[in-house]
Design a protein around this motif. Structure first.
Motif, PDB file in Angstrom:
ATOM      1  N   ARG A 138       0.776  -1.162  -0.152  1.00 11.96           N
ATOM      2  CA  ARG A 138       0.019   0.001  -0.029  1.00 11.96           C
ATOM      3  C   ARG A 138       0.849   1.279  -0.015  1.00 11.96           C
ATOM      4  N   ILE A 139       1.818   1.581   0.762  1.00 13.57           N
ATOM      5  CA  ILE A 139       2.659   2.542   0.807  1.00 13.57           C
ATOM      6  C   ILE A 139       3.089   2.850  -0.526  1.00 13.57           C
ATOM      7  N   PRO A 140       3.745   2.083  -1.347  1.00 11.71           N
ATOM      8  CA  PRO A 140       4.365   2.452  -2.728  1.00 11.71           C
ATOM      9  C   PRO A 140       3.097   2.935  -3.682  1.00 11.71           C
ATOM     10  N   LYS A 141       1.723   2.258  -3.435  1.00 14.63           N
ATOM     11  CA  LYS A 141       0.742   2.901  -4.152  1.00 14.63           C
ATOM     12  C   LYS A 141       0.550   4.145  -3.977  1.00 14.63           C
ATOM     13  N   TRP A 142       0.461   4.475  -2.831  1.00 15.45           N
ATOM     14  CA  TRP A 142       0.002   5.825  -2.366  1.00 15.45           C
ATOM     15  C   TRP A 142       1.157   6.787  -2.722  1.00 15.45           C
ATOM     16  N   LEU A 143       2.413   6.464  -2.236  1.00 16.15           N
ATOM     17  CA  LEU A 143       3.457   7.386  -2.579  1.00 16.15           C
ATOM     18  C   LEU A 143       3.735   7.669  -4.066  1.00 16.15           C
ATOM     19  N   ARG A 144       3.548   6.665  -4.791  1.00 11.77           N
ATOM     20  CA  ARG A 144       3.561   6.859  -6.186  1.00 11.77           C
ATOM     21  C   ARG A 144       2.680   7.755  -6.743  1.00 11.77           C
ATOM     22  N   HIS A 145       1.496   7.710  -6.252  1.00 10.35           N
ATOM     23  CA  HIS A 145       0.447   8.637  -6.529  1.00 10.35           C
ATOM     24  C   HIS A 145       0.614   9.965  -6.076  1.00 10.35           C
ATOM     25  N   PHE A 146       1.049  10.178  -5.088  1.00  7.13           N
ATOM     26  CA  PHE A 146       1.375  11.638  -4.656  1.00  7.13           C
ATOM     27  C   PHE A 146       2.684  12.088  -5.524  1.00  7.13           C
ATOM     28  N   GLU A 147       3.469  11.280  -5.950  1.00 10.63           N
ATOM     29  CA  GLU A 147       4.661  11.893  -6.869  1.00 10.63           C
ATOM     30  C   GLU A 147       4.103  12.129  -8.205  1.00 10.63           C
ATOM     31  N   ASP A 148       3.122  11.418  -8.655  1.00  6.58           N
ATOM     32  CA  ASP A 148       2.132  11.999  -9.890  1.00  6.58           C
ATOM     33  C   ASP A 148       1.760  13.161  -9.758  1.00  6.58           C
ATOM     34  N   VAL A 149       0.771  13.363  -8.453  1.00  9.14           N
ATOM     35  CA  VAL A 149       0.167  14.693  -8.288  1.00  9.14           C
ATOM     36  C   VAL A 149       1.333  15.898  -8.212  1.00  9.14           C
ATOM     37  N   LEU A 150       2.407  15.911  -7.629  1.00  6.97           N
ATOM     38  CA  LEU A 150       3.448  16.849  -7.602  1.00  6.97           C
ATOM     39  C   LEU A 150       3.850  17.034  -9.093  1.00  6.97           C
ATOM     40  N   LEU A 151       4.146  16.106  -9.723  1.00  6.05           N
ATOM     41  CA  LEU A 151       4.625  16.263 -11.255  1.00  6.05           C
ATOM     42  C   LEU A 151       3.728  17.041 -12.087  1.00  6.05           C
ATOM     43  N   ALA A 152       2.560  16.872 -11.778  1.00  2.00           N
ATOM     44  CA  ALA A 152       1.466  17.367 -12.750  1.00  2.00           C
ATOM     45  C   ALA A 152       1.489  18.870 -12.622  1.00  2.00           C
ATOM     46  N   ASN A 153       2.389  19.539 -11.626  1.00  2.00           N
ATOM     47  CA  ASN A 153       2.207  20.881 -11.511  1.00  2.00           C
ATOM     48  C   ASN A 153       3.902  21.373 -11.772  1.00  2.00           C
ATOM     49  N   GLY A 155       6.338  20.581 -13.325  1.00  2.00           N
ATOM     50  CA  GLY A 155       7.317  19.046 -13.086  1.00  2.00           C
ATOM     51  C   GLY A 155       7.702  18.869 -11.667  1.00  2.00           C
ATOM     52  N   GLY A 156       6.681  19.426 -10.803  1.00  2.00           N
ATOM     53  CA  GLY A 156       6.942  19.088  -9.284  1.00  2.00           C
ATOM     54  C   GLY A 156       8.161  19.916  -8.609  1.00  2.00           C
ATOM     55  N   LYS A 157       8.234  21.054  -9.281  1.00  2.00           N
ATOM     56  CA  LYS A 157       9.161  21.779  -8.759  1.00  2.00           C
ATOM     57  C   LYS A 157       9.083  23.028  -7.553  1.00  2.00           C
ATOM     58  N   GLY A 158       7.635  23.056  -7.655  1.00  2.00           N
ATOM     59  CA  GLY A 158       7.222  23.930  -6.774  1.00  2.00           C
ATOM     60  C   GLY A 158       6.204  23.226  -5.632  1.00  2.00           C
ATOM     61  N   PHE A 159       4.944  23.853  -5.930  1.00  2.00           N
ATOM     62  CA  PHE A 159       3.734  23.216  -5.039  1.00  2.00           C
ATOM     63  C   PHE A 159       2.796  22.308  -5.432  1.00  2.00           C
ATOM     64  N   VAL A 160       1.875  21.948  -4.830  1.00  3.65           N
ATOM     65  CA  VAL A 160       0.903  20.939  -5.298  1.00  3.65           C
ATOM     66  C   VAL A 160       0.206  21.535  -6.545  1.00  3.65           C
ATOM     67  N   PHE A 161      -0.436  22.900  -6.135  1.00  2.00           N
ATOM     68  CA  PHE A 161      -1.065  23.697  -6.989  1.00  2.00           C
ATOM     69  C   PHE A 161      -0.582  25.064  -7.358  1.00  2.00           C
ATOM     70  N   GLY A 162      -0.551  25.410  -8.606  1.00  2.00           N
ATOM     71  CA  GLY A 162      -0.310  26.844  -8.847  1.00  2.00           C
ATOM     72  C   GLY A 162       1.230  27.044  -8.541  1.00  2.00           C
ATOM     73  N   LYS A 163       1.349  28.529  -8.010  1.00  2.00           N
ATOM     74  CA  LYS A 163       2.447  28.801  -7.693  1.00  2.00           C
ATOM     75  C   LYS A 163       2.720  29.307  -6.207  1.00  2.00           C
ATOM     76  N   ASN A 164       1.657  29.123  -5.445  1.00  2.00           N
ATOM     77  CA  ASN A 164       1.534  29.511  -4.058  1.00  2.00           C
ATOM     78  C   ASN A 164       1.371  28.432  -3.169  1.00  2.00           C
ATOM     79  N   LEU A 165       1.478  28.375  -2.047  1.00  2.00           N
ATOM     80  CA  LEU A 165       1.455  27.516  -1.087  1.00  2.00           C
ATOM     81  C   LEU A 165      -0.073  27.325  -0.506  1.00  2.00           C
ATOM     82  N   THR A 166      -0.423  25.921  -0.332  1.00  2.00           N
ATOM     83  CA  THR A 166      -1.704  25.819  -0.067  1.00  2.00           C
ATOM     84  C   THR A 166      -2.014  24.766   1.054  1.00  2.00           C
ATOM     85  N   TYR A 167      -2.855  24.891   1.791  1.00  2.56           N
ATOM     86  CA  TYR A 167      -3.029  23.731   2.916  1.00  2.56           C
ATOM     87  C   TYR A 167      -2.808  22.327   2.671  1.00  2.56           C
ATOM     88  N   VAL A 168      -3.085  21.850   1.144  1.00  2.00           N
ATOM     89  CA  VAL A 168      -2.758  20.634   0.713  1.00  2.00           C
ATOM     90  C   VAL A 168      -1.146  20.171   0.707  1.00  2.00           C
TER      91      VAL A 168
END
Length: 227
Positions: A138-153, A155-168
């Motif tokens: 389960r851990i690899p499944k969850w962590l790979r998903h979070f990796e993909d989420v970061l890369l979607a914004n 290339g994963g160089k900043g935050f999860v969404f946009g250019k500003n920090l959020t609660y997520v």
């Protein structure tokens, strides 16, 4: 509503830490009530008064009380300007916020495989298979998903969404810190999540958070179910 915030939770990191790091990053003062007797009494269902609260953590501000950690995080994020700036990101943030808390809930539950309301230390042997499956599958499944989420914004160089920090971002940071604390070998050997590891390091080095983590205000992980 006056700024007179109180967090009710036990004296460990646990789910309460999701809330603490939002207050810390936002620079908002709050009373961290963790006295066992006080928390046990106030935490009893219906004892806070007003709208019913079932489980802690809960935040209080005057007569306003709110529980359910994902809801608290979203509420405080919006309250303190740690929130996406468009509708699409707002709903994707809600999605990932829920996913983060699902991950932590599954991690906690595997330490209580026989009886979720009984302490881990009363079911250590019985719950071993649940923990082993969580670590292996389960851990690899969850962590790979979070990796993909970061890369979607970006290339994963900043935050999860946009250019500003959020609660997520803060919620994900805490989930990753909990993972590393509870399963250090698993975390250290997870070479499939380089972006996620860099993200955690960046988040933990933010000035307010870094100071908080080094202070005696920061609660220790208990090591018995990602708490």
């Amino acid at each position: 509503m006056a700024d007179n915030w109180e967090l009710l939770y036990w004296s460990c990191a646990g789910r309460g830490e999701f809330v603490r790091v939002i207050f810390v990053e936002a620079g908002v003062e709050f009373k961290d009530t963790d006295d066992k007797q006080v928390v046990a009494e106030k935490g009893k269902e219906g004892k806070l008064g007003g709208f019913p609260v079932m489980f802690l953590p809960a935040i209080c501000n005057g007569d306003f009380h709110l529980s359910q950690t994902p809801t608290i995080c979203k509420y405080l994020g919006k309250k303190f300007g740690l929130y996406p700036d468009n509708e699409v990101d707002e709903w994707h943030a809600d999605q990932i916020n829920t996913t983060i808390h699902d991950y932590i809930a599954e991690g906690i539950l595997c330490f209580h495989g026989v009886n979720p309301s009984m302490t881990y230390y009363n079911q250590i042997e019985e719950t071993k298979p649940y923990i082993e499956r969580f670590v292996a599958e389960r851990i690899p499944k969850w962590l790979r998903h979070f990796e993909d989420v970061l890369l979607a914004n970006d290339g994963g160089k900043g935050f999860v969404f946009g250019k500003n920090l959020t609660y997520v971002d803060l919620g994900l940071m805490h989930a990753l810190r909990a993972t590393e604390s509870q399963f250090p070998d698993t975390w250290n050997n997870a070479d499939y999540i380089p972006t996620l590891k860099s993200f955690k390091d960046r988040m933990c080095s933010r000035s307010r958070l870094a100071a908080y983590f080094k202070s005696d205000k920061c609660r220790a992980f208990e090591g018995n179910s990602m708490m």
